[in-house]
Enzyme design. Structure first.
Site, mmCIF file in Angstrom:
data_model
loop_
_atom_site.group_PDB
_atom_site.id
_atom_site.type_symbol
_atom_site.label_atom_id
_atom_site.label_comp_id
_atom_site.label_asym_id
_atom_site.label_seq_id
_atom_site.Cartn_x
_atom_site.Cartn_y
_atom_site.Cartn_z
ATOM 1 N N LEU A 196 0.858 -1.187 0.000
ATOM 2 C CA LEU A 196 0.000 0.000 0.000
ATOM 3 C C LEU A 196 0.894 1.237 0.000
ATOM 4 O O LEU A 196 1.779 1.348 0.850
ATOM 5 C CB LEU A 196 -0.887 0.040 1.249
ATOM 6 N N HIS A 197 0.649 2.155 -0.937
ATOM 7 C CA HIS A 197 1.465 3.368 -0.924
ATOM 8 C C HIS A 197 0.763 4.590 -1.494
ATOM 9 O O HIS A 197 1.219 5.720 -1.291
ATOM 10 C CB HIS A 197 2.755 3.146 -1.727
ATOM 11 N N ARG A 198 -0.332 4.408 -2.213
ATOM 12 C CA ARG A 198 -0.965 5.553 -2.875
ATOM 13 C C ARG A 198 -1.578 6.506 -1.850
ATOM 14 O O ARG A 198 -2.151 6.062 -0.838
ATOM 15 C CB ARG A 198 -2.043 5.085 -3.847
#
Length: 348
Positions: A196-198
Site C-alpha cells: 500500500l502506498h498511494r
C-alpha cells in the site's frame, strides 16, 4: 544516437534495466537522469546495484514536495541538463511526476520524446498518474505500448499513427531473472503479500483504517513490505497493526519477486505489482476503485475491491483460478524492439 533516460521511482528503475542493456549493446550514447523522486536507498539505490544499472549521470535530488513544486523543480533542472547535453531522444517511463516533467521539458525545447508504457488508462482523472500518462502520450513523438488494450486506448484518442505495441519491459527483466529468483530460499510460508502506498489509500485515515480492518478480517498471514509514506502515516496517527500483519522493510527486486513467487495471492493498490502478480500467475486483489491494467481483470487474474465498499474476505473466498492464461505482456524482447524502433530499424 544520444539517449537520455529519465527515472525517479522504483518501477522506472526496474524498466530501465533491460532497455539500458539493449541500448548499451548497440553502443548508443546513454545518459541516466534520476530526478530524486524516490530517494530512500531501499526504494532507489538498491535497484541500481542489484540490476547492474550504472550510477546516474545526474541526480536532481528533488525529493518529496507537492505535485506542482516537485514537477516544476524537476523541469527547471531538466532544462539545464537537456540544453547542456543535447540528446537526440528523451525516454520517459510510466506515469509519475518524473515522466511528466521529462516530457514537458523536452517538448518545450523541441527534443523528441518516447514514452515507454504508453496507452494505459484508468479513466479516473482524480489520480495524478492518469493526468501524467495522458499528457505525456499526447506530447511524445513515439509511444511504446505494452498491451493490445493500450493500443485500443490510444486509437480512441487519435494517437495510433505514433503508437507501437512492444510488450512490457517488466516481462523482459523477469524472463531473464526468473530462474535465479525461483532458486532463492523462501523466508515465509502460507501468506498473502500486501503493498500500500498511494495517497488515496494511506493519507486518508478513514480509508486506511478500512483497508487494515479488511486485512485483519482475513485471518491469514500477511507479509507487508512497507513504503516510507505508509510507515509515516502509521507512526503519525499511532495506528495499531493487527497481529496477522508482519511489517518488513522495502525489498529489492529479486527479494520482492521471491515474495510474489511464493505467496498465496497479492493485495495491492500498486499498478506495477498487479502486472507482476499476473506474470507469476498469482491472484491479485486490487484495493482501488479501478485499474489501468484492464486485461488482468478481464482475464480473471485480478479483482477490484473498492475501498469503503467491497468485502475483501468474500472476494478472496469466491475467486476461482482461470482456466486460461494469456501471454499479454510480450515475449521478453520489448527492450530490443524499442531500441530498434528508435534507431529506425525494423524489429527482428
Amino acid at each position: 544516437m544520444k539517449l537520455t533516460f529519465i527515472v525517479g521511482a522504483r518501477p522506472q528503475f526496474i524498466k530501465l534495466a533491460p532497455i539500458w542493456k539493449a541500448a548499451k549493446s548497440l553502443k548508443h550514447n546513454i545518459r541516466i537522469i534520476h530526478t530524486g523522486q524516490h530517494y530512500d536507498d531501499k526504494l532507489s539505490k538498491i535497484f541500481f546495484s542489484e540490476l547492474g544499472i550504472p550510477k546516474p549521470n545526474n541526480n536532481l535530488g528533488v525529493g518529496s514536495l507537492s505535485h506542482a513544486k516537485q514537477t516544476g523543480m524537476m523541469m527547471e533542472k531538466l532544462e539545464a541538463e537537456f540544453i547542456q547535453n543535447k540528446p537526440d531522444w528523451i525516454l520517459v517511463f510510466g506515469d509519475t511526476n518524473s515522466t511528466l516533467a521529462g516530457a514537458l521539458t523536452a517538448s518545450k525545447l523541441g527534443i523528441k520524446t518516447a514514452h515507454i508504457e504508453a496507452g494505459l488508462r484508468s479513466y479516473n482523472k482524480e489520480m495524478p498518474e492518469e493526468i501524467n500518462r495522458v499528457v505525456t502520450d499526447h506530447l511524445s513523438e513515439l509511444l511504446f505500448v505494452p498491451t493490445e488494450q493500450g493500443m485500443k486506448n490510444l486509437k480512441l484518442e487519435g494517437l495510433e499513427s505514433k503508437s507501437f505495441q512492444t510488450g512490457d519491459l517488466m516481462a523482459d527483466l523477469l524472463k531473464n531473472m526468473k530462474k535465479d529468483i525461483k532458486a532463492k530460499r523462501k523466508k515465509y510460508d502460507d501468506y498473502y503479500l500486501l503493498t500500500l502506498h498511494r495517497p488515496a489509500s494511506v493519507d486518508n485515515i478513514e480509508t486506511f483504517n478500512w483497508i487494515l480492518q479488511q486485512i485483519a478480517s482475513l485471518e491469514e498471514n500477511i507479509i507487508f513490505p512497507i513504503h516510507p509514506r505508509t510507515l509515516n502515516t502509521i507512526k503519525t496517527n499511532r495506528i495499531k497493526i493487527n497481529t496477522n500483519i508482519k511489517i518488513i522493510s522495502p525489498q529489492g527486486y529479486s527479494d520482492f519477486q521471491t515474495l510474489i513467487a511464493n505467496c498465496k495471492g497479492v493485495l495491492t493498490d500498486s499498478g506495477g505489482i498487479q502486472k507482476e502478480a499476473y506474470l507469476w500467475k498469482k491472484p491479485c486483489f486490487t484495493i482501488r476503485s479501478e485499474t489501468e491494467w484492464i486485461e488482468t481483470v478481464e482475464l480473471g487474474w485480478n479483482t477490484i475491491v473498492k475501498p469503503n465498499e467491497g468485502n475483501l474476505k468474500k472476494t478472496i473466498a469466491s475467486w476461482k483460478k482461470p482456466e486460461k492464461y494469456n501471454n499479454i505482456y510480450g515475449n521478453g524482447n520489448s527492450a530490443h524492439t524499442i531500441i530498434q524502433k528508435l534507431s529506425g530499424k525494423k524489429s527482428a
